[in-house]
Design an enzyme around this catalytic site. Structure first.
Site: not given
Length: 764
Positions: A494, A535, A722, A724-726
């Site tokens: 998502g 990530s 790199k 970005v989620g975390e």
């Protein structure tokens, strides 16, 4: 063109060109320029799958319906600790529409977690699996579950990690409640020597709560057998990891198991592994000869599929008068739940700051509750909540500004291995964020504002490993009409993976994104990619897509030169067309060229290269929070968050901002609202629903400003991306906590910072 020369060198191995390439980059392709000079990459394009989702035509795993599909439901243990004395399924079997039932008495003895089985008569938490029923409808299956009679031997229980370590605590296993029988330890330098060298020594305790994932789409699988071949539609973050696990426990070749996942409604770590429910559905489907669907309800989601573990942290630090850190110590205790899981939170303390003397002891403890699992930045959110408050207090003790103190202890090299970073632009992020929040406005004396409503400003740093890596592969197919398909075994959670991969290919091939179709999440169709967690998706898969696209472009250059009768050096390429120079200029678009080549489909396979040796790959960032605290009610309101990050290259700015917004909102929930509550007297969960488990709403969302200080990590990969989620969630709770202290002059050492805790802290 220089770029074409670089590409050509890959195939013709001209020594001079290879030498020129080595001067440009450590990778096989020239690094992209800054995003402002690129056509597609970095731009905030809308999602390719946006229409499907807003129109309702997107088919999530939850929506999969197959002919003759049956439905399964699970009976779960109602006690925190028990052993099955007897189980009677006769009444359930008599219900019209019931097709089959599995229990420990008739199911295969499949080992699970290394310490239990698919169905185990020894039940170690409320929610442990007792039986699974398959029926013509979900309603009938759940009715049958309620009809099963079980006689339990009730056993003593413990639901607190600190209590579980006591000698007289109830034991979950014969070898005790401490995982591996000992703590995990790390040490560098000499802690005692560092403490002796310090002018100021501080010791503080912090604790954080258990929170559950609660994605919009619950855990769900649909399974179907065709002979000895099993197809699984699964709401998963790792199609290949599910394939591997299910094939292993069922004794199947992996080639006989296919896992499909196109769309999913969120996954924050708990969907990284195969669930028991998938295997149970597969066994039942084999038994009845029909497809089976199993979907967990919200209570099951809160009980049985994972959580961010709690932490009880004791920190000790030494600092000199000039602000130099001399020693850092952490002892942490975390609840693994009933089965093995990680609970560590030491990486922030080990890796954020330059400190020569560090010691860590981490205790992962079994308790009678649902098992912990990875949850967006495992360990880092808990660790930074404690560490960054301690850093602020150390700065205050030596009379330094908190930002100045962090810069004083800035780590130019990775502290654990003493190696350089591929990039580190944290100083730039500090300065950008401080200016944006108005750092000079923070209270010089915390808590001395007049009136009951006080405001404050705080900050927190962030580090995360977000470099991705191999193995990751991508196939690129060029069709005769000039359209392109990208096929990769990755997943879109998502977060926009479909779109960013199309942007990478569009940038290389210089064609509209609309001409590119991206196919993900099918183990039978796509080459291998890793799970989407940590990530790692964008930094792992985007270089493979670029590699495939660059290979295709090189093929086309060679073919265009042959068909146009000119050397490659005299070709120009733009907008998906090749142009020859000179008096008799001619052109070919890539579709025409593909037809002239006599190929129905041109195919290349790209791969993710290895990360550079001798370097640490990390993302860095900082968040500044401005809060308002009502000292009469104890309510904390977050007014504004400023986030500044070093994330390598941005592939899609709109979706990156969405990721950071989501992480901040999730971090705000962790800081102020969310908590799994277990009644310690009876060992049962009391808020296993979204009515009693408070998550943030749009009314709780603060103003958010985002700044990116990086343009790309050229040492890392051919895209310089790199993750970005975390990073988006890591600093939020600590920044809020430091802002609360700046407002009221009292430290909040326990999460969540609910009004009652704020009032108690003020009174103390």
């Amino acid at each position: 063109m220089a770029e074409n020369k670089i590409i050509k060198s890959k195939y013709f191995f001209e020594e001079e060109e290879i030498e020129q390439l080595a001067e440009v980059s450590t990778h096989q392709y020239r690094p992209w320029e800054k995003n402002e000079k690129l056509k597609v990459v970095g731009k905030g394009l809308p999602r390719l799958d946006g229409y499907d989702k807003v129109s309702g035509s997107a088919v999530y795993t939850f929506d999969v319906i197959l002919p003759r599909m049956a439905h399964a439901a699970t009976l779960r243990c109602p006690h925190p600790h028990a052993r099955i004395k007897s189980i009677d399924t006769s009444e359930a079997e008599k219900l019209k529409g019931v097709l089959g039932i599995l229990t420990h008495e008739n199911a295969p003895r499949i080992e699970w977690y290394g310490r239990s089985f698919l169905f185990d008569p020894h039940l170690r938490y409320e929610g442990d699996e007792v039986a699974c029923v398959v029926a013509e409808s979900e309603r009938i299956a759940r009715q049958a579950v309620r009809s099963i009679k079980v006689e339990y031997e009730i056993l003593p229980f413990v639901v607190d990690a600190q209590q579980a370590l006591q000698k007289n605590a109830p034991q979950l296993y014969e070898d005790g409640n401490l995982m591996r029988g000992k703590p995990s330890k790390y040490e560098r330098g000499d802690l005692e020597k560092g403490l002796q060298e310090a002018d100021v020594v501080l010791e503080r305790r912090f604790d954080t709560q258990v929170v559950v994932h609660n994605p919009t789409e619950p855990h769900v699988s649909v399974v179907k057998w065709d002979g000895d071949h099993l197809t699984i539609w699964d709401s998963t973050q790792g199609v290949f990891s599910v394939r591997s696990r299910v094939a292993s426990v069922l004794g199947l070749p992996e080639s006989n198991v296919r896992v499909i996942k196109k769309y999913m409604g969120g996954g924050f770590g708990a969907k990284l592994e195969a669930g028991k429910y998938t295997v149970m559905a597969a066994l039942l489907a084999k038994k009845i000869g029909r497809p089976v669907r199993i979907a967990l309800d919200r209570r099951e989601m809160n009980l049985a599929v994972g959580n961010r573990p709690d932490s009880y942290q004791t920190l000790k630090a030494g600092v000199k008068k000039d602000g130099t850190l001399t020693a850092l110590y952490l002892k942490s205790i975390g609840s693994a739940g009933a089965y093995p899981a990680g609970t560590g939170c030491a990486w922030p303390l080990r890796s954020m700051y330059a400190c020569p003397n560090v010691k860590v002891e981490e205790y992962s403890v079994y308790i009678n509750a649902g098992r912990a699992r990875a949850y967006r930045a495992p360990g880092h959110v808990q660790g930074f909540f404690a560490l960054e408050q301690l850093i602020d207090e150390l700065a205050e003790k030596v009379g330094m500004d908190p930002l100045e103190f962090r810069l004083k202890n800035y780590a130019d090299k990775e502290p654990n291995w003493n190696i350089p970073y591929t990039t580190k632009l944290l100083k730039e992020a500090y300065l950008k964020g401080a200016k944006a929040i108005g750092w000079e406005r923070r209270n010089k004396t915390p808590g001395e504002q007049p009136g009951p409503v006080k405001t404050g400003i705080g900050m927190s740093s962030q580090i995360w490993w977000g470099g991705g890596g191999p193995p990751a592969y991508a196939n690129l197919k060029l069709n005769r009409d000039g359209s392109v398909q990208i096929i990769a075994g990755s997943q879109d959670l998502g977060t926009g993976t479909y779109t960013i991969l199309a942007q990478v290919a569009a940038e290389v091939l210089d064609i509209p994104v609309e001409k590119i179709e991206v196919i993900l999440g099918d183990t039978d169709v796509a080459p291998y990619c890793g799970s989407s967690g940590g990530s790692t998706t964008a930094p792992s898969v985007s270089p493979a897509v670029r590699d495939a696209a660059e290979q295709m472009k090189a093929k086309l250059f060679s073919a265009a030169a042959a068909h146009l009768g000119v050397p490659e050096s005299q070709l120009k390429y733009a907008g998906g067309k090749f142009y020859s120079a000179g008096e008799k200029s001619a052109s070919l678009d890539i579709g025409q060229l593909a037809r002239k080549m006599g190929e129905r489909v041109l195919v290349t396979t790209g791969r993710r290269e290895a990360n550079p040796e001798g370097y640490a790959v990390n993302t860095f960032g900082v968040q500044f929070a401005e809060v308002e605290v009502d000292t009469e009610t104890g309510k904390v309101r977050v007014k504004k968050i400023v986030a500044a990050y070093d994330l390598g290259r941005v592939l899609n700015r709109q979706m990156l901002d969405n990721q950071i917004h989501g992480g901040i909102i999730q971090g705000l929930g962790y800081a102020l609202f969310e908590e799994r509550l277990i009644d310690r007297n009876i060992g049962k969960l009391v808020n296993a629903n979204l009515h009693d488990y408070k998550i943030p709403t749009i009314k709780d969302t603060p103003e958010i400003e985002i700044y990116i200080v990086s343009e790309g990590d050229e040492k890392l990969s051919n895209t310089g991306v790199k993750g970005v989620g975390e990073p988006a969630i890591i600093p939020t709770p600590a920044a809020i906590a430091n802002a609360v202290y700046n407002a009221i002059g009292v430290r909040m050492t326990s999460l969540p910072m609910t009004p009652d805790k704020v009032l108690m802290a003020l009174q103390s």
